[in-house]
Design a protein around this motif. Sequence first.
Motif, PDB file in Angstrom:
ATOM      1  N   MET A  90       0.877  -1.180   0.000  1.00 27.74           N
ATOM      2  CA  MET A  90       0.000   0.000   0.000  1.00 27.74           C
ATOM      3  C   MET A  90       0.906   1.220   0.000  1.00 27.74           C
ATOM      4  N   CYS A  91       0.365   2.393   0.319  1.00 26.49           N
ATOM      5  CA  CYS A  91       1.162   3.603   0.450  1.00 26.49           C
ATOM      6  C   CYS A  91       2.336   3.330   1.394  1.00 26.49           C
ATOM      7  N   THR A  92       3.559   3.603   0.952  1.00 26.02           N
ATOM      8  CA  THR A  92       4.751   3.235   1.711  1.00 26.02           C
ATOM      9  C   THR A  92       4.787   3.854   3.102  1.00 26.02           C
ATOM     10  N   GLU A  93       4.480   5.155   3.211  1.00 30.09           N
ATOM     11  CA  GLU A  93       4.544   5.823   4.513  1.00 30.09           C
ATOM     12  C   GLU A  93       3.523   5.240   5.488  1.00 30.09           C
ATOM     13  N   LEU A  99       3.253  -0.753  10.557  1.00 32.66           N
ATOM     14  CA  LEU A  99       4.141  -1.792  11.096  1.00 32.66           C
ATOM     15  C   LEU A  99       4.649  -1.401  12.481  1.00 32.66           C
ATOM     16  N   ASN A 100       5.017  -0.141  12.651  1.00 37.76           N
ATOM     17  CA  ASN A 100       5.538   0.322  13.934  1.00 37.76           C
ATOM     18  C   ASN A 100       4.439   0.320  14.994  1.00 37.76           C
ATOM     19  N   ALA A 101       3.266   0.809  14.627  1.00 38.70           N
ATOM     20  CA  ALA A 101       2.156   0.860  15.583  1.00 38.70           C
ATOM     21  C   ALA A 101       1.747  -0.544  16.037  1.00 38.70           C
ATOM     22  N   ALA A 111       9.371  -2.773  22.017  1.00 39.36           N
ATOM     23  CA  ALA A 111       9.846  -1.420  22.315  1.00 39.36           C
ATOM     24  C   ALA A 111       8.838  -0.372  21.853  1.00 39.36           C
ATOM     25  N   PRO A 112       8.820   0.798  22.489  1.00 39.33           N
ATOM     26  CA  PRO A 112       7.970   1.903  22.037  1.00 39.33           C
ATOM     27  C   PRO A 112       8.353   2.335  20.621  1.00 39.33           C
ATOM     28  N   MET A 113       7.452   3.044  19.963  1.00 40.56           N
ATOM     29  CA  MET A 113       7.643   3.399  18.556  1.00 40.56           C
ATOM     30  C   MET A 113       8.958   4.092  18.254  1.00 40.56           C
ATOM     31  N   ARG A 114       9.366   5.035  19.088  1.00 38.00           N
ATOM     32  CA  ARG A 114      10.557   5.821  18.784  1.00 38.00           C
ATOM     33  C   ARG A 114      11.843   4.991  18.837  1.00 38.00           C
ATOM     34  N   HIS A 115      11.797   3.805  19.433  1.00 37.28           N
ATOM     35  CA  HIS A 115      12.977   2.955  19.534  1.00 37.28           C
ATOM     36  C   HIS A 115      13.075   1.953  18.388  1.00 37.28           C
ATOM     37  N   ASN A 116      11.981   1.771  17.656  1.00 36.83           N
ATOM     38  CA  ASN A 116      12.021   0.956  16.451  1.00 36.83           C
ATOM     39  C   ASN A 116      12.411   1.879  15.300  1.00 36.83           C
ATOM     40  N   PHE A 117      12.749   1.311  14.164  1.00 35.72           N
ATOM     41  CA  PHE A 117      13.146   2.152  13.039  1.00 35.72           C
ATOM     42  C   PHE A 117      12.588   1.531  11.768  1.00 35.72           C
ATOM     43  N   ILE A 118      11.548   2.132  11.200  1.00 36.22           N
ATOM     44  CA  ILE A 118      10.907   1.583  10.006  1.00 36.22           C
ATOM     45  C   ILE A 118      10.667   2.731   9.038  1.00 36.22           C
ATOM     46  N   THR A 119      11.448   2.771   7.963  1.00 34.63           N
ATOM     47  CA  THR A 119      11.388   3.887   7.021  1.00 34.63           C
ATOM     48  C   THR A 119      11.536   3.390   5.581  1.00 34.63           C
ATOM     49  N   PRO A 120      11.184   4.238   4.613  1.00 30.08           N
ATOM     50  CA  PRO A 120      11.444   3.889   3.207  1.00 30.08           C
ATOM     51  C   PRO A 120      12.945   3.718   2.977  1.00 30.08           C
ATOM     52  N   ILE A 121      13.319   2.810   2.100  1.00 26.31           N
ATOM     53  CA  ILE A 121      14.724   2.555   1.789  1.00 26.31           C
ATOM     54  C   ILE A 121      15.275   3.655   0.886  1.00 26.31           C
ATOM     55  N   ARG A 122      16.465   4.139   1.223  1.00 27.61           N
ATOM     56  CA  ARG A 122      17.156   5.115   0.382  1.00 27.61           C
ATOM     57  C   ARG A 122      18.041   4.418  -0.652  1.00 27.61           C
ATOM     58  N   CYS A 123      18.800   3.418  -0.194  1.00 29.45           N
ATOM     59  CA  CYS A 123      19.712   2.690  -1.085  1.00 29.45           C
ATOM     60  C   CYS A 123      19.623   1.201  -0.739  1.00 29.45           C
ATOM     61  N   LYS A 124      19.090   0.405  -1.651  1.00 35.16           N
ATOM     62  CA  LYS A 124      18.855  -1.010  -1.361  1.00 35.16           C
ATOM     63  C   LYS A 124      20.156  -1.786  -1.144  1.00 35.16           C
ATOM     64  N   ARG A 125      21.205  -1.466  -1.898  1.00 31.91           N
ATOM     65  CA  ARG A 125      22.454  -2.207  -1.731  1.00 31.91           C
ATOM     66  C   ARG A 125      23.082  -1.918  -0.364  1.00 31.91           C
ATOM     67  N   ASP A 126      23.075  -0.658   0.054  1.00 26.80           N
ATOM     68  CA  ASP A 126      23.615  -0.326   1.373  1.00 26.80           C
ATOM     69  C   ASP A 126      22.793  -0.982   2.475  1.00 26.80           C
ATOM     70  N   THR A 127      21.469  -0.974   2.306  1.00 20.74           N
ATOM     71  CA  THR A 127      20.586  -1.605   3.289  1.00 20.74           C
ATOM     72  C   THR A 127      20.868  -3.092   3.384  1.00 20.74           C
ATOM     73  N   LEU A 182       2.943   7.983  12.460  1.00 22.11           N
ATOM     74  CA  LEU A 182       3.301   8.838  11.326  1.00 22.11           C
ATOM     75  C   LEU A 182       4.226   9.970  11.765  1.00 22.11           C
ATOM     76  N   ALA A 183       3.983  10.495  12.970  1.00 18.34           N
ATOM     77  CA  ALA A 183       4.848  11.545  13.510  1.00 18.34           C
ATOM     78  C   ALA A 183       6.244  10.993  13.794  1.00 18.34           C
ATOM     79  N   VAL A 184       6.314   9.776  14.328  1.00 16.65           N
ATOM     80  CA  VAL A 184       7.599   9.130  14.584  1.00 16.65           C
ATOM     81  C   VAL A 184       8.327   8.886  13.266  1.00 16.65           C
TER      82      VAL A 184
END
Length: 202
Positions: A90-93, A99-101, A111-127, A182-184
């Motif tokens: 669906m919409c990436t954001e 997923l975080n919620a 862990a609370p939301m701010r301690h997880n890290f779920i974001t769009p990928i910037r560079c797939k090879r680096d990831t 979404l704010a996180v």
Amino acid sequence: MNWTKVTKNAWQDEIASGSYDVFGTLKFIDGSCVSDTKATGLWGAYWHKVDRVIFGHGANKGLGVNRWCFDELGECTENRHLHFVAQSPMCTETFCAALNAIWSDFCADAAPMRHNFITPIRCKRDTGGYIVKEIGDHRFSFSGLKCSHKSSAQSETTELEKTGRLHRTLARVPDNRMNEALAVLEWQIAEEQRRLNQRSVY
């Protein structure tokens, strides 16, 4: 031949060539207190719930979020957490926030939301390079891979199906938790950009 290097390169190629657009880290409040067996059970149950929330009854037919998952113990083997790459159904954001919620409300150990890290990928090879760094290490296990999933039908998603998944997800995640997630997400993307800017300076 260095089989560890070959294996890591193969995983990097798999991630770089796939349709993955989200990178995530699911953390525990105290990763040192969660055993491998418990973590495997929690991660499996979490992803099962995510698939049910997003795909509804389609999950019974094998539909689910396309993902590769890798568990990690951290440098001192006291910070168990899960890294993953996933293909947004669906919409990436909105997907990242959902997923975080869902994880932060999933169990007492999450862990609370701010301690997880779920974001769009910037560079797939680096990831890819980052999340497979422990393969071949004494800390590596297959707990994460057990909750990976591949659904070939997902790559042929129509806009109507995406809209249906979005509505199902928003119906299952409370408005206040989605807004918080979404704010996180916005904060985490900004933090990631800030770190990249600092690197470019030095």
